[in-house]
Design an enzyme around this catalytic site. Structure first.
Site, PDB file in Angstrom:
ATOM      1  CG  ASP A  30      -2.061   0.920   1.139  1.00 39.96           C
ATOM      2  OD1 ASP A  30      -2.295   1.470   0.045  1.00 39.96           O
ATOM      3  OD2 ASP A  30      -2.748   1.110   2.156  1.00 39.96           O
ATOM      4  CG  HIS A  47       0.329   1.568  -9.274  1.00 37.99           C
ATOM      5  ND1 HIS A  47       0.063   1.235  -7.967  1.00 37.99           N
ATOM      6  CD2 HIS A  47      -0.715   2.327  -9.690  1.00 37.99           C
ATOM      7  CE1 HIS A  47      -1.098   1.769  -7.613  1.00 37.99           C
ATOM      8  NE2 HIS A  47      -1.586   2.436  -8.628  1.00 37.99           N
ATOM      9  CG  LEU A 141       9.599 -17.240  -2.118  1.00 31.07           C
ATOM     10  CD1 LEU A 141       9.225 -17.160  -0.642  1.00 31.07           C
ATOM     11  CD2 LEU A 141      10.161 -15.906  -2.603  1.00 31.07           C
TER      12      LEU A 141
HETATM   13  C1  FPP Z   1      -1.954   0.119  -3.274  1.00 32.65           C
HETATM   14  O1  FPP Z   1      -1.484   1.435  -3.288  1.00 32.65           O
HETATM   15  C2  FPP Z   1      -1.395  -0.604  -4.409  1.00 32.65           C
HETATM   16  C3  FPP Z   1      -2.134  -1.139  -5.420  1.00 32.65           C
HETATM   17  C4  FPP Z   1      -3.600  -1.029  -5.484  1.00 32.65           C
HETATM   18  C5  FPP Z   1      -1.456  -1.817  -6.552  1.00 32.65           C
HETATM   19  C6  FPP Z   1      -0.246  -2.637  -6.186  1.00 32.65           C
HETATM   20  C7  FPP Z   1       0.489  -2.985  -7.424  1.00 32.65           C
HETATM   21  C8  FPP Z   1       1.824  -3.086  -7.549  1.00 32.65           C
HETATM   22  C9  FPP Z   1       2.765  -2.948  -6.411  1.00 32.65           C
HETATM   23  C10 FPP Z   1       2.474  -3.313  -8.868  1.00 32.65           C
HETATM   24  C11 FPP Z   1       1.899  -4.365  -9.751  1.00 32.65           C
HETATM   25  C12 FPP Z   1       1.886  -5.729  -9.245  1.00 32.65           C
HETATM   26  C13 FPP Z   1       2.701  -6.749  -9.569  1.00 32.65           C
HETATM   27  C14 FPP Z   1       2.343  -8.114  -9.142  1.00 32.65           C
HETATM   28  C15 FPP Z   1       3.975  -6.605 -10.305  1.00 32.65           C
HETATM   29  P1  FPP Z   1      -2.502   2.597  -3.549  1.00 32.65           P
HETATM   30  O2  FPP Z   1      -2.557   2.869  -5.011  1.00 32.65           O
HETATM   31  O3  FPP Z   1      -3.819   2.269  -2.934  1.00 32.65           O
HETATM   32  O4  FPP Z   1      -1.808   3.775  -2.803  1.00 32.65           O
HETATM   33  P2  FPP Z   1      -2.505   4.975  -2.050  1.00 32.65           P
HETATM   34  O5  FPP Z   1      -3.260   4.391  -0.904  1.00 32.65           O
HETATM   35  O6  FPP Z   1      -1.356   5.806  -1.634  1.00 32.65           O
HETATM   36  O7  FPP Z   1      -3.399   5.649  -3.050  1.00 32.65           O
END
Ligand code: FPP
Length: 253
Positions: A30, A47, A141
């Site tokens: 997050d 991301h 893993l």
């Molecule tokens: C949460 O942060 C994150 C997500 C909803 C997406 C997570 C995706 C990745 C880390 C990259 C893609 C995945 C892979 C498997 C390579 P948020 O966007 O909710 O952050 P915020 O709360 O600050 O808005």
């Protein structure tokens, strides 16, 4: 930091004990959006860096001998985000899966996508089949990436599977046990998480591994996911190692 709940300050904790590693670590990745916004960048940039953090942490988990790593990458609710953001995350997933096809046998890592994959593009579904097949050859893993995943949705899906077995006469309702339910979840065969980490300062479970988290230890940190690194993971594991897990019983002498 001292006022942050559940956070153990670095001065209080001992070194990481390689003999007492959690078998299964789960992470809610997050804070990508906030990380990008704070730098004046589009959310998608967060991301991209977040997916690099994921690579780095998976590699580190493999190196130190963690057996299972589960990450929350896309929830059933995340479809509500702007199309460009959804497309970016799906693009990063595809890139990661393709990379995994090339490297997982050499690195001895297995990879599973957990969630309702029927809504993913046919191309991604096909690559997931390939990673599933390659995973059969590896013993190191095991990485689980939760995509189009929600804990309640997973339980609904499991209940439907069990109800179908009951209605076809294959299963007697009295034979439904905790194990029957665990085996009907996307995580079938994966031990429950020992340690669940949530970066970015949010202190909630957000529909992640609801059934599986019954006895998990939680670790929260204000660090945003793109800034999370090996040292942060060490801190989380050290905090885990200082806790007394009793599973409802009393501490053994
Ligand atoms: C949460 O942060 C994150 C997500 C909803 C997406 C997570 C995706 C990745 C880390 C990259 C893609 C995945 C892979 C498997 C390579 P948020 O966007 O909710 O952050 P915020 O709360 O600050 O808005």
């Amino acid at each position: 930091l001292p006022s942050f709940p559940f956070f153990t300050s670095k001065s209080q904790v001992p070194k990481l004990d390689p003999e007492k590693l959690p078998e299964h670590i789960a992470i809610i990745m997050d804070g990508n959006g906030r990380w990008a916004t704070a730098k004046g960048l589009p959310r998608t940039a967060g991301h991209k860096v977040g997916s690099e953090t994921f690579r780095k942490i998976a590699t580190y988990c493999n190196n130190i001998g963690i057996k299972h790593l589960t990450v929350y990458a896309f929830s059933t609710e995340n479809w509500k985000r702007p199309k460009e953001e959804v497309d970016t995350i799906m693009g990063l997933l595809k890139q990661y899966l393709l990379e995994a096809c090339e490297k997982m046998v050499k690195d001895n890592i297995s990879l599973k996508v957990l969630g309702d994959t029927s809504r993913l593009s046919p191309e991604i579904q096909e690559i997931i089949q390939r990673t599933d097949e390659l995973s059969l050859q590896t013993t190191g893993l095991k990485v689980n990436v939760c995509i189009n995943y929600g804990g309640r949705g997973e339980l609904v899906h499991a209940m439907q599977k069990l109800a179908q077995k009951v209605s076809s006469g294959e299963l007697d309702p009295e034979d439904i046990t905790e194990k029957t339910i665990s085996d009907a979840l996307y995580t079938a065969g994966v031990p429950d998480p020992d340690l669940i980490i949530r970066p970015s300062g949010e202190v909630r479970i957000s529909n992640f591994l609801l059934w599986q988290s019954a006895y998990a230890e939680f670790y929260f940190t204000p660090v945003l996911w793109p800034d999370f690194d090996e040292n942060e993971l060490d801190q989380a594991i050290i905090s885990y190692q200082t806790r007394s897990r009793r599973f409802g019983g009393i501490k053994k002498a």
